[in-house]
Motif scaffolding. Structure first.
Motif, PDB file in Angstrom:
ATOM      1  N   LYS A  47     -81.660  -7.144 -56.259  1.00  0.00           N
ATOM      2  CA  LYS A  47     -82.612  -6.823 -57.318  1.00  0.00           C
ATOM      3  C   LYS A  47     -83.748  -7.834 -57.380  1.00  0.00           C
ATOM      4  N   ASN A  48     -83.397  -9.071 -57.218  1.00  0.00           N
ATOM      5  CA  ASN A  48     -84.418 -10.104 -57.295  1.00  0.00           C
ATOM      6  C   ASN A  48     -84.182 -11.119 -56.187  1.00  0.00           C
ATOM      7  N   PRO A  49     -85.076 -11.149 -55.195  1.00  0.00           N
ATOM      8  CA  PRO A  49     -84.858 -12.032 -54.055  1.00  0.00           C
ATOM      9  C   PRO A  49     -84.734 -13.496 -54.463  1.00  0.00           C
ATOM     10  N   ARG A  50     -85.350 -13.880 -55.554  1.00  0.00           N
ATOM     11  CA  ARG A  50     -85.275 -15.289 -55.957  1.00  0.00           C
ATOM     12  C   ARG A  50     -83.933 -15.631 -56.588  1.00  0.00           C
ATOM     13  N   ARG A  51     -83.326 -14.638 -57.228  1.00  0.00           N
ATOM     14  CA  ARG A  51     -82.074 -14.893 -57.945  1.00  0.00           C
ATOM     15  C   ARG A  51     -80.855 -14.771 -57.026  1.00  0.00           C
ATOM     16  N   GLY A  52     -80.985 -14.132 -55.925  1.00  0.00           N
ATOM     17  CA  GLY A  52     -79.824 -13.911 -55.072  1.00  0.00           C
ATOM     18  C   GLY A  52     -79.306 -12.507 -55.265  1.00  0.00           C
ATOM     19  N   PRO A  53     -78.379 -12.094 -54.396  1.00  0.00           N
ATOM     20  CA  PRO A  53     -77.891 -10.728 -54.431  1.00  0.00           C
ATOM     21  C   PRO A  53     -77.119 -10.423 -55.710  1.00  0.00           C
ATOM     22  N   SER A  54     -77.246  -9.182 -56.181  1.00  0.00           N
ATOM     23  CA  SER A  54     -76.490  -8.790 -57.368  1.00  0.00           C
ATOM     24  C   SER A  54     -75.029  -8.630 -57.006  1.00  0.00           C
ATOM     25  N   LEU A  55     -74.148  -8.778 -58.003  1.00  0.00           N
ATOM     26  CA  LEU A  55     -72.720  -8.766 -57.717  1.00  0.00           C
ATOM     27  C   LEU A  55     -72.033  -7.696 -58.562  1.00  0.00           C
ATOM     28  N   SER A  56     -71.883  -6.508 -57.972  1.00  0.00           N
ATOM     29  CA  SER A  56     -71.141  -5.457 -58.653  1.00  0.00           C
ATOM     30  C   SER A  56     -69.657  -5.703 -58.413  1.00  0.00           C
ATOM     31  N   ALA A  57     -68.817  -4.952 -59.133  1.00  0.00           N
ATOM     32  CA  ALA A  57     -67.366  -5.126 -58.977  1.00  0.00           C
ATOM     33  C   ALA A  57     -66.930  -4.796 -57.556  1.00  0.00           C
ATOM     34  N   GLU A  58     -67.510  -3.716 -57.000  1.00  0.00           N
ATOM     35  CA  GLU A  58     -67.070  -3.332 -55.655  1.00  0.00           C
ATOM     36  C   GLU A  58     -67.571  -4.316 -54.597  1.00  0.00           C
ATOM     37  N   LYS A  59     -68.710  -4.921 -54.876  1.00  0.00           N
ATOM     38  CA  LYS A  59     -69.178  -5.949 -53.927  1.00  0.00           C
ATOM     39  C   LYS A  59     -68.326  -7.219 -54.043  1.00  0.00           C
ATOM     40  N   ALA A  60     -67.972  -7.568 -55.283  1.00  0.00           N
ATOM     41  CA  ALA A  60     -67.106  -8.745 -55.471  1.00  0.00           C
ATOM     42  C   ALA A  60     -65.780  -8.546 -54.728  1.00  0.00           C
ATOM     43  N   TRP A  61     -65.233  -7.328 -54.811  1.00  0.00           N
ATOM     44  CA  TRP A  61     -63.992  -7.010 -54.103  1.00  0.00           C
ATOM     45  C   TRP A  61     -64.194  -7.130 -52.589  1.00  0.00           C
ATOM     46  N   ALA A  62     -65.323  -6.588 -52.104  1.00  0.00           N
ATOM     47  CA  ALA A  62     -65.600  -6.625 -50.656  1.00  0.00           C
ATOM     48  C   ALA A  62     -65.618  -8.069 -50.166  1.00  0.00           C
ATOM     49  N   TYR A  63     -66.268  -8.936 -50.916  1.00  0.00           N
ATOM     50  CA  TYR A  63     -66.346 -10.339 -50.493  1.00  0.00           C
ATOM     51  C   TYR A  63     -64.988 -11.031 -50.631  1.00  0.00           C
ATOM     52  N   ALA A  64     -64.334 -10.814 -51.768  1.00  0.00           N
ATOM     53  CA  ALA A  64     -63.057 -11.511 -52.007  1.00  0.00           C
ATOM     54  C   ALA A  64     -62.012 -11.064 -50.997  1.00  0.00           C
ATOM     55  N   PHE A  65     -61.897  -9.759 -50.813  1.00  0.00           N
ATOM     56  CA  PHE A  65     -60.851  -9.240 -49.929  1.00  0.00           C
ATOM     57  C   PHE A  65     -61.247  -9.402 -48.453  1.00  0.00           C
ATOM     58  N   GLY A  66     -62.479  -8.952 -48.136  1.00  0.00           N
ATOM     59  CA  GLY A  66     -62.918  -8.974 -46.727  1.00  0.00           C
ATOM     60  C   GLY A  66     -62.973 -10.389 -46.172  1.00  0.00           C
ATOM     61  N   LEU A  67     -63.651 -11.261 -46.882  1.00  0.00           N
ATOM     62  CA  LEU A  67     -63.757 -12.641 -46.388  1.00  0.00           C
ATOM     63  C   LEU A  67     -62.450 -13.406 -46.580  1.00  0.00           C
ATOM     64  N   GLY A  68     -61.665 -13.001 -47.583  1.00  0.00           N
ATOM     65  CA  GLY A  68     -60.346 -13.623 -47.773  1.00  0.00           C
ATOM     66  C   GLY A  68     -59.448 -13.381 -46.568  1.00  0.00           C
ATOM     67  N   VAL A  69     -59.443 -12.138 -46.076  1.00  0.00           N
ATOM     68  CA  VAL A  69     -58.640 -11.823 -44.884  1.00  0.00           C
ATOM     69  C   VAL A  69     -59.166 -12.614 -43.680  1.00  0.00           C
ATOM     70  N   CYS A  70     -60.501 -12.654 -43.546  1.00  0.00           N
ATOM     71  CA  CYS A  70     -61.095 -13.407 -42.416  1.00  0.00           C
ATOM     72  C   CYS A  70     -60.685 -14.889 -42.484  1.00  0.00           C
ATOM     73  N   ALA A  71     -60.743 -15.458 -43.680  1.00  0.00           N
ATOM     74  CA  ALA A  71     -60.392 -16.876 -43.837  1.00  0.00           C
ATOM     75  C   ALA A  71     -58.919 -17.102 -43.509  1.00  0.00           C
ATOM     76  N   ALA A  72     -58.065 -16.178 -43.941  1.00  0.00           N
ATOM     77  CA  ALA A  72     -56.626 -16.301 -43.655  1.00  0.00           C
ATOM     78  C   ALA A  72     -56.376 -16.229 -42.149  1.00  0.00           C
TER      79      ALA A  72
END
Lengths: 308, 162
Positions: free
Chosen positions: B6-31
């Motif tokens: 929404k605002n390039p200066r503020r950073g990407p917006s964080l919807s619930a489904e995006k938060a899940w994508a990052y938490a789960f997707g990157l969590g598996v990658c980190a594991a």
């Protein structure tokens, strides 16, 4: 553009719903066929003695091996859930349930002293798919409850990126293990030559299928320096596949060739990699003519997918 | 296409489904990446250090089972007579029996002999041995197929073929 934006654009990149749907169908279908075809290997552990049980991963919850009916029962339920996963039936529940049970049955098979390393990537890919909206189209769920908004979106793109990251990481880990255990000396090829000799010797003496090509090649020393260097470059260079489509294509071709070489020289078969299913997340497979034609024939809502 | 930024200066917006994508997707990658920090021999499943082709293999020590015919000739027995079709799992079964002591080795030997008695393909085999050999991996393929060391842990008769 901040670093966070760059990461966000790469990881949460928009993709059509059909991409993750095809990954669900092809990887789920592969896992389903794998479980059916390996039924005997997955269940004959019931004949092993309890003292041989060395639990790994989730099976560490067990203090002793499961009774035989449980082993057969869990596998049959897993196969049924695999079918539901593949066709996208009540995916919100069957997806995670299949991923959990697939992890269980493969971990149980690896809990008898031998870790096979051929099921890790398949299981991890299924796990990731189970956490994604992979049945919004090309599924039984989509037939009964069509979703209105199937436009390209990050919600359909992240899982393929995560699957690629996991794939790349597994190869890097294999390279790191070589450097940690053998150091740069692994590049000379002596380790690789001895490994191929050792593996074929074991198979010959144990009455199993060995590789005459591998047995012949180890009588020569010169090929193993270049082969070891190529192997380590492929493994440690795997992150280069993230740089773009061409880099991904080149790396996937090399990785597939590596597995062909392993099969030819040691009769060690990594089926998930050899049939190339493991590498599908690298590609926009919904654009492939065969899959486009199949999607059209299935007459499942996909009209809002992006034009190609 | 839905806008996530929404605002390039503020950073990407964080919807619930995006938060899940990052938490789960990157969590598996980190594991999956975490074993890089551990000792490579401490392999597990599904999180692995993938150490399979990284070991020093100049010498091969094998615990296995073979058959002897009436002429005293050695016959290699397939892993299915020991455990299952997986050669390495069969080898592990024999190794564990050897480690456990003479009683377990005798039991294993008898079990293989009983299976062999029902297998017409090996009707010439009259005795079964549980052996442990140490080979030089490369010399084996350069013509020296005999083990450098050989220990016979147990020998038993195939039922009905004494």
């Amino acid at each position: 553009m901040t670093l966070l934006h760059t990461i966000d654009r790469a990881f949460y990149a928009p993709a059509p719903a059909e991409r993750v749907a095809w990954l669900r169908i092809l990887i789920g279908g592969y896992a389903f066929v794998y479980l059916c075809s390996r039924f005997e290997a997955l269940t004959n552990v019931v004949g092993f003695r309890a003292v041989e049980f060395v639990p790994v991963g989730p099976t560490r919850l067990l203090r002793a091996p499961l009774p035989a009916p449980w082993v057969f029962g869990i596998l049959l339920v897993t196969i049924a859930l695999g079918a539901a996963f593949t066709v996208g039936y009540r995916f919100r529940w069957t997806g995670p349930a299949f991923a959990a049970l697939l992890l269980w049955v493969t971990a149980y098979r690896n809990s008898w002293g031998m870790k096979f390393h051929v099921e890790n990537l398949m299981t991890l890919h299924v796990l990731l798919l189970a956490g994604a909206p992979a049945a919004d189209t090309l599924s039984l769920d989509a037939r009964s409850r069509p979703r209105a908004d199937l436009a390209e979106h990050g919600r359909y793109g992240w899982v393929a990126r995560a699957m690629v990251l996991v794939t790349v990481t597994t190869y890097v880990l294999a390279g790191v293990a070589k450097l940690k255990l053998a150091g740069a000396g692994w590049l000379h090829g002596d380790y690789l030559r001895a490994e191929i000799a050792h593996d074929n010797l074991r198979k010959l003496e144990l009455g199993s299928t060995y590789s005459p090509l591998g047995a012949w090649l180890v009588t020569h020393s010169w090929p193993f320096g270049p082969l070891a260097s190529l192997t380590l470059m492929l493994e440690l260079g795997a992150p280069l596949a993230l740089l773009g489509k061409r880099a991904a294509l080149v790396w996937v071709a090399l990785a597939w060739s590596f597995h062909v070489g392993v099969a030819a020289l040691m009769v060690i078969i990594f089926p998930y990699q050899l049939v190339a299913i493991a590498f599908l997340p690298f590609f926009p497979l919904e654009r492939w003519p065969l899959l486009r034609a199949l999607a059209a024939r299935l007459r499942i809502p996909s009209a809002q997918s992006a034009p190609l | 296409m839905a806008k996530d930024v929404k605002n390039p200066r503020r950073g990407p917006s964080l919807s619930a489904e995006k938060a899940w994508a990052y938490a789960f997707g990157l969590g598996v990658c980190a594991a999956v990446a975490a074993p890089a920090l551990s000792e490579p021999r401490s392999d597990s499943y599904p999180l692995s250090t993938y150490p399979m082709f990284a070991y020093e293999r100049q010498k091969t020590r094998l615990c296995h089972v073979d058959g002897i015919d009436r002429a005293g000739q050695r016959t290699r027995l397939p892993p299915r007579l020991v455990a299952n079709d997986e050669a390495m799992q069969a080898a592990r079964t024999v190794r564990l029996a050897v480690r456990a002591g003479p009683e377990r080795v005798a039991l294993l030997c008898q079990r293989v002999a009983e299976r062999l008695a029902r297998d017409a393909k090996f009707d010439g085999v009259v005795r079964v041995r549980v052996i442990e050999g140490r080979f030089d991996s490369l010399s084996y393929f350069l013509g020296s197929t005999e083990p450098e060391e050989l220990v016979v842990h147990h020998e038993c008769v195939v039922p009905g073929r004494a």
